[in-house]
Motif scaffolding. Sequence first.
Motif, PDB file in Angstrom:
ATOM      1  N   ARG A   4       0.336  -1.421  -0.295  1.00 22.61           N
ATOM      2  CA  ARG A   4      -0.273  -0.110   0.361  1.00 22.61           C
ATOM      3  C   ARG A   4       1.350   1.077  -0.147  1.00 22.61           C
ATOM      4  NH1 ARG A   4      -4.107   3.778   1.438  1.00 22.61           N
ATOM      5  NH2 ARG A   4      -5.226   4.052   2.999  1.00 22.61           N
ATOM      6  N   GLU A   5       2.140   1.383   0.528  1.00 20.94           N
ATOM      7  CA  GLU A   5       2.640   2.239   1.026  1.00 20.94           C
ATOM      8  C   GLU A   5       3.689   2.183  -0.799  1.00 20.94           C
ATOM      9  OE1 GLU A   5       3.206   4.891   2.975  1.00 20.94           O
ATOM     10  OE2 GLU A   5       1.006   3.775   3.836  1.00 20.94           O
ATOM     11  N   LEU A   8       0.990   4.386  -3.257  1.00 22.87           N
ATOM     12  CA  LEU A   8       0.696   5.455  -2.366  1.00 22.87           C
ATOM     13  C   LEU A   8       1.891   6.615  -2.889  1.00 22.87           C
ATOM     14  CD1 LEU A   8      -0.872   5.563   1.188  1.00 22.87           C
ATOM     15  CD2 LEU A   8      -2.454   6.274  -1.141  1.00 22.87           C
ATOM     16  N   ALA A  11       2.494   7.022  -5.949  1.00 20.09           N
ATOM     17  CA  ALA A  11       1.060   8.421  -6.549  1.00 20.09           C
ATOM     18  C   ALA A  11       1.261   9.836  -6.731  1.00 20.09           C
ATOM     19  CB  ALA A  11      -0.559   7.636  -5.760  1.00 20.09           C
ATOM     20  N   ARG A  12       2.287  10.027  -5.538  1.00 18.32           N
ATOM     21  CA  ARG A  12       2.547  11.347  -4.731  1.00 18.32           C
ATOM     22  C   ARG A  12       2.989  11.750  -5.801  1.00 18.32           C
ATOM     23  NH1 ARG A  12       0.675   9.534   0.148  1.00 18.32           N
ATOM     24  NH2 ARG A  12       3.130   8.312   0.743  1.00 18.32           N
ATOM     25  N   PHE A  43      -7.475   0.783  -4.312  1.00 22.10           N
ATOM     26  CA  PHE A  43      -8.041   1.672  -4.858  1.00 22.10           C
ATOM     27  C   PHE A  43      -9.038   1.897  -5.546  1.00 22.10           C
ATOM     28  CE2 PHE A  43      -3.724   1.951  -3.346  1.00 22.10           C
ATOM     29  CZ  PHE A  43      -3.864   2.741  -1.775  1.00 22.10           C
ATOM     30  N   LEU A  49      -7.496   7.083  -5.112  1.00 24.92           N
ATOM     31  CA  LEU A  49      -6.137   6.650  -4.749  1.00 24.92           C
ATOM     32  C   LEU A  49      -5.640   8.536  -4.094  1.00 24.92           C
ATOM     33  CD1 LEU A  49      -3.576   5.380  -5.228  1.00 24.92           C
ATOM     34  CD2 LEU A  49      -3.485   5.409  -7.029  1.00 24.92           C
ATOM     35  N   ALA A  52      -6.186   9.148  -1.055  1.00 22.74           N
ATOM     36  CA  ALA A  52      -5.414   8.049   0.124  1.00 22.74           C
ATOM     37  C   ALA A  52      -4.329   9.322   0.117  1.00 22.74           C
ATOM     38  CB  ALA A  52      -5.017   6.810  -0.448  1.00 22.74           C
ATOM     39  N   ALA A  53      -3.501   9.509  -1.092  1.00 29.19           N
ATOM     40  CA  ALA A  53      -2.135   9.395  -1.437  1.00 29.19           C
ATOM     41  C   ALA A  53      -1.204  10.836  -1.390  1.00 29.19           C
ATOM     42  CB  ALA A  53      -2.011   9.405  -3.287  1.00 29.19           C
ATOM     43  N   GLU A  56      -5.083  12.550   2.896  1.00 28.42           N
ATOM     44  CA  GLU A  56      -5.513  11.810   3.934  1.00 28.42           C
ATOM     45  C   GLU A  56      -3.935  12.254   4.523  1.00 28.42           C
ATOM     46  OE1 GLU A  56      -6.406   7.902   3.713  1.00 28.42           O
ATOM     47  OE2 GLU A  56      -7.983   8.056   2.595  1.00 28.42           O
TER      48      GLU A  56
END
Length: 196
Positions: A4-5, A8, A11-12, A43, A49, A52-53, A56
């Motif tokens: 997941r990390e 993310l 994605a960032r 996601f 996504l 979350a990226a 959050e």
Amino acid sequence: MELRELILASARAEFQYAGYSGATTAAIARGAGVTETQLFRMFQSKAALFRAAVFEPLDDAFAVFNDARFRLIEPGKHNSLPDTQAYIADLMAFIEANREMLVPLLAAQLVDGGQVEGVAGVGGLRTYFDLGSAHLAHNTRDLSKQRSDTIVRVSFAAVLAVVLFRDWLFPSNDGDEAAMSAALADFFVNGLGVSR
């Protein structure tokens, strides 16, 4: 690093590079070393996504910043220039530390045609504005809630612009952080000092 990390982080990076509309889930999956199928198991959509990226972790960062900064402020105390300068330096450091989330968020707000919720969706930023406005209104005589809210927002925008557009504002690399935070603090506390 957990799957997941990895997604993310990819994605960032992709949202920062390509913006929301230019980023693709294929590129994000490729950057994380996963398939799009794996990505969509975690996601539901690109918007989820993005939330979350970007949203959050930015909310979490604002919560820590708000707690640290507003907990230290004494009610009824008018902040001095050194207090304001220290606060501005902390805010500049916060913005710099969270640049990888702020830039895609601003880009989504400005150029992606409202495909995702913009800065209004960052609850931590709204809390920052509310706390800052309440502090300013409480510590400044004859200042309305509406005016204090506007001042806090404009001040935040000024600090954000100085950090994010440093290369434009100081192209010869002559803007050091201490000088910039001192200039901003002086401006916020004393204004332009021009008589009418």
